[in-house]
Design an enzyme around this catalytic site. Structure first.
Site, PDB file in Angstrom:
ATOM      1  N   SER A  23       0.843  -1.211   0.000  1.00  0.00           N
ATOM      2  CA  SER A  23       0.000   0.000   0.000  1.00  0.00           C
ATOM      3  C   SER A  23       0.871   1.252   0.000  1.00  0.00           C
ATOM      4  O   SER A  23       0.374   2.371   0.033  1.00  0.00           O
ATOM      5  CB  SER A  23      -0.916   0.009   1.227  1.00  0.00           C
ATOM      6  OG  SER A  23      -0.160  -0.135   2.417  1.00  0.00           O
ATOM      7  N   ASN A 110      -1.998  -2.554  13.097  1.00  0.00           N
ATOM      8  CA  ASN A 110      -3.461  -2.433  13.055  1.00  0.00           C
ATOM      9  C   ASN A 110      -3.960  -1.186  13.778  1.00  0.00           C
ATOM     10  O   ASN A 110      -4.837  -0.478  13.269  1.00  0.00           O
ATOM     11  CB  ASN A 110      -4.116  -3.688  13.639  1.00  0.00           C
ATOM     12  CG  ASN A 110      -3.796  -4.922  12.811  1.00  0.00           C
ATOM     13  OD1 ASN A 110      -3.199  -4.810  11.730  1.00  0.00           O
ATOM     14  ND2 ASN A 110      -4.161  -6.084  13.315  1.00  0.00           N
ATOM     15  N   THR A 155     -41.421  24.662 -10.452  1.00  0.00           N
ATOM     16  CA  THR A 155     -41.609  23.277 -10.014  1.00  0.00           C
ATOM     17  C   THR A 155     -41.770  22.485 -11.314  1.00  0.00           C
ATOM     18  O   THR A 155     -42.300  23.031 -12.295  1.00  0.00           O
ATOM     19  CB  THR A 155     -42.865  23.098  -9.130  1.00  0.00           C
ATOM     20  OG1 THR A 155     -44.006  23.446  -9.900  1.00  0.00           O
ATOM     21  CG2 THR A 155     -42.822  23.989  -7.885  1.00  0.00           C
ATOM     22  N   HIS A 156     -41.293  21.257 -11.332  1.00  0.00           N
ATOM     23  CA  HIS A 156     -41.292  20.427 -12.559  1.00  0.00           C
ATOM     24  C   HIS A 156     -40.560  21.129 -13.706  1.00  0.00           C
ATOM     25  O   HIS A 156     -40.875  20.907 -14.871  1.00  0.00           O
ATOM     26  CB  HIS A 156     -42.713  20.087 -13.019  1.00  0.00           C
ATOM     27  CG  HIS A 156     -43.597  19.572 -11.923  1.00  0.00           C
ATOM     28  ND1 HIS A 156     -43.753  18.234 -11.655  1.00  0.00           N
ATOM     29  CD2 HIS A 156     -44.339  20.227 -10.990  1.00  0.00           C
ATOM     30  CE1 HIS A 156     -44.573  18.076 -10.631  1.00  0.00           C
ATOM     31  NE2 HIS A 156     -44.940  19.274 -10.200  1.00  0.00           N
ATOM     32  N   SER A 277     -14.417  25.451 -27.791  1.00  0.00           N
ATOM     33  CA  SER A 277     -14.555  24.228 -28.569  1.00  0.00           C
ATOM     34  C   SER A 277     -13.404  24.159 -29.577  1.00  0.00           C
ATOM     35  O   SER A 277     -12.962  25.185 -30.092  1.00  0.00           O
ATOM     36  CB  SER A 277     -15.897  24.253 -29.308  1.00  0.00           C
ATOM     37  OG  SER A 277     -15.838  23.412 -30.442  1.00  0.00           O
ATOM     38  N   ASN A 285     -18.152  27.141 -23.367  1.00  0.00           N
ATOM     39  CA  ASN A 285     -18.788  26.006 -22.704  1.00  0.00           C
ATOM     40  C   ASN A 285     -18.636  26.052 -21.183  1.00  0.00           C
ATOM     41  O   ASN A 285     -17.588  26.432 -20.670  1.00  0.00           O
ATOM     42  CB  ASN A 285     -18.176  24.693 -23.218  1.00  0.00           C
ATOM     43  CG  ASN A 285     -18.505  24.437 -24.672  1.00  0.00           C
ATOM     44  OD1 ASN A 285     -19.552  24.866 -25.155  1.00  0.00           O
ATOM     45  ND2 ASN A 285     -17.607  23.770 -25.370  1.00  0.00           N
ATOM     46  N   GLU A 290     -20.170  21.415 -15.442  1.00  0.00           N
ATOM     47  CA  GLU A 290     -20.398  20.063 -15.985  1.00  0.00           C
ATOM     48  C   GLU A 290     -19.495  19.039 -15.293  1.00  0.00           C
ATOM     49  O   GLU A 290     -19.917  17.952 -14.922  1.00  0.00           O
ATOM     50  CB  GLU A 290     -20.133  20.036 -17.494  1.00  0.00           C
ATOM     51  CG  GLU A 290     -21.188  20.760 -18.305  1.00  0.00           C
ATOM     52  CD  GLU A 290     -20.760  20.894 -19.761  1.00  0.00           C
ATOM     53  OE1 GLU A 290     -20.588  19.867 -20.436  1.00  0.00           O
ATOM     54  OE2 GLU A 290     -20.592  22.032 -20.219  1.00  0.00           O
ATOM     55  N   TYR A 317      -9.215  -6.938  12.396  1.00  0.00           N
ATOM     56  CA  TYR A 317      -8.572  -6.412  11.187  1.00  0.00           C
ATOM     57  C   TYR A 317      -8.499  -7.485  10.099  1.00  0.00           C
ATOM     58  O   TYR A 317      -8.210  -8.644  10.360  1.00  0.00           O
ATOM     59  CB  TYR A 317      -7.147  -5.913  11.497  1.00  0.00           C
ATOM     60  CG  TYR A 317      -6.458  -5.394  10.248  1.00  0.00           C
ATOM     61  CD1 TYR A 317      -6.670  -4.092   9.811  1.00  0.00           C
ATOM     62  CD2 TYR A 317      -5.645  -6.226   9.474  1.00  0.00           C
ATOM     63  CE1 TYR A 317      -6.083  -3.628   8.632  1.00  0.00           C
ATOM     64  CE2 TYR A 317      -5.057  -5.771   8.297  1.00  0.00           C
ATOM     65  CZ  TYR A 317      -5.278  -4.472   7.887  1.00  0.00           C
ATOM     66  OH  TYR A 317      -4.707  -4.017   6.730  1.00  0.00           O
ATOM     67  N   GLN A 322      -7.316  -2.502   3.755  1.00  0.00           N
ATOM     68  CA  GLN A 322      -6.318  -1.655   3.102  1.00  0.00           C
ATOM     69  C   GLN A 322      -6.914  -0.923   1.888  1.00  0.00           C
ATOM     70  O   GLN A 322      -6.399   0.101   1.461  1.00  0.00           O
ATOM     71  CB  GLN A 322      -5.122  -2.519   2.679  1.00  0.00           C
ATOM     72  CG  GLN A 322      -3.988  -1.756   2.019  1.00  0.00           C
ATOM     73  CD  GLN A 322      -2.729  -2.610   1.926  1.00  0.00           C
ATOM     74  OE1 GLN A 322      -2.050  -2.804   2.916  1.00  0.00           O
ATOM     75  NE2 GLN A 322      -2.433  -3.127   0.753  1.00  0.00           N
ATOM     76  N   LYS A 325      -8.304   3.305   1.613  1.00  0.00           N
ATOM     77  CA  LYS A 325      -7.648   4.615   1.519  1.00  0.00           C
ATOM     78  C   LYS A 325      -7.800   5.344   0.190  1.00  0.00           C
ATOM     79  O   LYS A 325      -8.097   6.540   0.168  1.00  0.00           O
ATOM     80  CB  LYS A 325      -6.157   4.465   1.837  1.00  0.00           C
ATOM     81  CG  LYS A 325      -5.929   4.177   3.309  1.00  0.00           C
ATOM     82  CD  LYS A 325      -4.482   3.828   3.584  1.00  0.00           C
ATOM     83  CE  LYS A 325      -4.372   2.943   4.788  1.00  0.00           C
ATOM     84  NZ  LYS A 325      -5.060   1.631   4.637  1.00  0.00           N
TER      85      LYS A 325
HETATM   86  N1  ARG Z   1      -1.051  -1.401   5.071  1.00  0.00           N
HETATM   87  C1  ARG Z   1      -2.006  -1.879   6.005  1.00  0.00           C
HETATM   88  C2  ARG Z   1      -3.357  -1.193   5.783  1.00  0.00           C
HETATM   89  O1  ARG Z   1      -3.383  -0.195   5.176  1.00  0.00           O
HETATM   90  C3  ARG Z   1      -1.555  -1.619   7.403  1.00  0.00           C
HETATM   91  C4  ARG Z   1      -2.029  -2.578   8.418  1.00  0.00           C
HETATM   92  C5  ARG Z   1      -1.471  -3.933   8.164  1.00  0.00           C
HETATM   93  N2  ARG Z   1      -1.726  -4.839   9.220  1.00  0.00           N
HETATM   94  C6  ARG Z   1      -1.514  -6.145   9.075  1.00  0.00           C
HETATM   95  N3  ARG Z   1      -1.764  -6.888  10.098  1.00  0.00           N
HETATM   96  N4  ARG Z   1      -1.125  -6.668   7.945  1.00  0.00           N
HETATM   97  O2  ARG Z   1      -4.395  -1.672   6.206  1.00  0.00           O
END
Ligand code: ARG
Length: 459
Positions: A23, A110, A155-156, A277, A285, A290, A317, A322, A325
């Site tokens: 990650s 975690n 309205t509408h 354009s 435009n 948009e 967990y 992961q 994010k």
């Molecule tokens: N990169 C992991 C995440 O974003 C971090 C936590 C990882 N924990 C584990 N027990 N593998 O969730």
């Protein structure tokens, strides 16, 4: 075999797994939160006599060096380090030796990732609130100038009753105020610290979770560790809050697109915030509204994505998490640029009040006022008044005029009970200003509403 967790493994991992599992390409965005979390954790471990003062000094100085390397771009982010937590700890240990290896005492990735990501989301809640307030301020400036500018209320998407443009914008101010309150209430609810929950069950070390919570600006430590390391409600909330805000932005954008057309001609976006354009030289435009409308869809996608990631997860967990994010980062960044550009587009747009007034004269917008007149002044039951007004509208159509321009004689031909004072009721400005009930469009009421938003922003 350079993985931090390689003890029980006899071979290294495949590079395919490294690429799939990592990650680090996106969670590196959380480097500040991660380093601050580590400093708070080490400070607490020292106070609890788990680390020495000397070790704490080495850790804080080492982390300051890591921060410098990251911010100057020197830091080497390697896929094989998996995530930012391990990359930073590894670099720290290279820099300071054994003390670096003690930092992870009574902590797990975690709770570490839960702290980092939660603090990012909390910070963004407040930054988005600030940006929303700036947007509201610009909308308010335009609204205050146009509390007497007539506009067909619809309205509408059909002409309904005359309103003023300030009142129309006041509707969006109401939406944005609720959006702000949603971000604030999420912030309040989620401002609790995961740090010290460790892997899932807490830790046998004598830690002080109150201390780390307060060092990191949280209101309190979380209550149940098992929940805390797996909970991503805070991320879902910001996605929902951004989605709702973008839905409001999208509705306003839709109106800006329509209003910029020749058919409406109610506003003209500035050249600075319009596009041309490649083939039709005459075109201007409204790409900004948009795109705002379009980007709303991608934010909804992130909300649906994370809801779906979370729905089947057993406690606690799981690596699925992961996937939380990137969607949040994307939604937050989309929200930030959207708020900024909408604010500028509104600030620089031209309001074409004369076209709004002209459009207000189409569609017999004061018809309801004639019916109300017949009820109030002539003591005619509303249903009958509705019918008589229908006749007056039909007469106006026949004469190819708006009801607000009809001569008294035509009205009296339809119903002899009608007096000369009726004409005042049909004037569009009077019709707008007659709607004085609480929350109504009358200029006095609109001014009060705008004052209310001004006070809200002034707090
Ligand atoms: N990169 C992991 C995440 O974003 C971090 C936590 C990882 N924990 C584990 N027990 N593998 O969730």
């Amino acid at each position: 075999m350079d993985k931090m967790w390689s003890g029980r493994f006899s071979t290294g991992t495949s590079s395919l797994l490294d690429a799939f599992n990592a990650s680090i390409m996106f969670d590196r965005k959380l480097y500040r939160e991660d380093i601050e979390g580590s400093i708070a954790h080490a400070t607490m471990l020292t106070k609890q006599n788990i680390l020495t003062q000397e070790e704490l000094t080495q850790i804080t100085e080492g982390l300051a060096q890591v921060l410098k390397e990251i911010e100057s771009g020197e830091f080497e982010w390697k896929i094989s380090d998996e995530d930012l937590h391990m990359a930073i700890e590894k670099r720290l240990t290279t820099l300071i030796g054994d003390a670096g290896k003690k930092l992870h005492t009574a902590r797990s990735r975690n709770d570490q990732v839960a702290v980092d990501f939660r603090r990012y989301v909390l910070r963004k809640n407040l930054e988005i609130v600030d940006a929303l307030k700036l947007l509201m301020q610009e909308v308010l400036v335009v609204a205050q100038k146009h509390t007497e500018t007539l506009l067909p209320g619809m309205t509408h998407l059909q002409h309904a009753q005359p309103i003023n443009f300030g009142f129309h914008l006041g509707a969006y101010l109401s939406m944005f105020k609720r959006d702000i309150e949603r971000f604030e209430s999420s912030h309040k609810r989620n401002n609790i610290s995961p740090l010290g929950c460790a892997a899932l069950a807490g830790t046998p070390h004598n830690i002080d979770r109150d201390l780390t919570a307060s060092l990191l600006g949280f209101d309190a430590p979380s209550v149940n560790c098992l929940d805390t390391v797996s909970d991503r409600d805070f991320a879902l909330e910001i996605l929902f809050n951004i989605s709702t805000m973008m839905m409001h932005i999208s509705r306003l954008s839709e109106e800006l697109v329509m209003w910029s057309s020749y058919e409406f001609g109610f506003v003209e976006l500035s050249d600075e915030y319009s596009t041309g354009s490649s083939i039709m030289p005459q075109k201007k435009n409204p790409d900004v509204p948009e795109l705002l409308r379009g980007k709303t869809g991608r934010v909804y996608g992130s909300l649906m994505g994370l809801l779906t990631v979370m729905k089947g997860l057993p406690l606690a967990y799981n690596k699925d998490t992961q996937e939380d994010k990137e969607g949040v980062f994307d939604a937050v960044e989309t929200a930030e640029i959207s708020l900024e550009i909408l604010k500028e587009a509104i600030k620089t747009m031209q309001v074409k009040a004369h076209n709004m007034a002209k459009a207000s004269k189409i569609g017999h917008l004061s018809a309801t006022d004639l019916a109300d007149y017949l009820v109030q002044k002539c003591n005619i039951p509303f249903r009958e008044a509705h019918f008589i007004t229908g006749k007056a509208v039909a007469k106006s159509e026949e004469l190819k005029i708006d009801l607000s321009e009809i001569e008294l004689k035509y009205l009296q031909e339809i119903d002899a009970r009608i007096n000369a004072d009726v004409l005042e009721f049909l004037v569009l400005e009077n019709s707008m200003n007659a709607r004085k009930s609480a929350g109504g469009t009358a200029t006095v009421r609109t001014n009060e509403q705008l004052e209310y938003f001004k006070n809200f922003l002034g707090e």
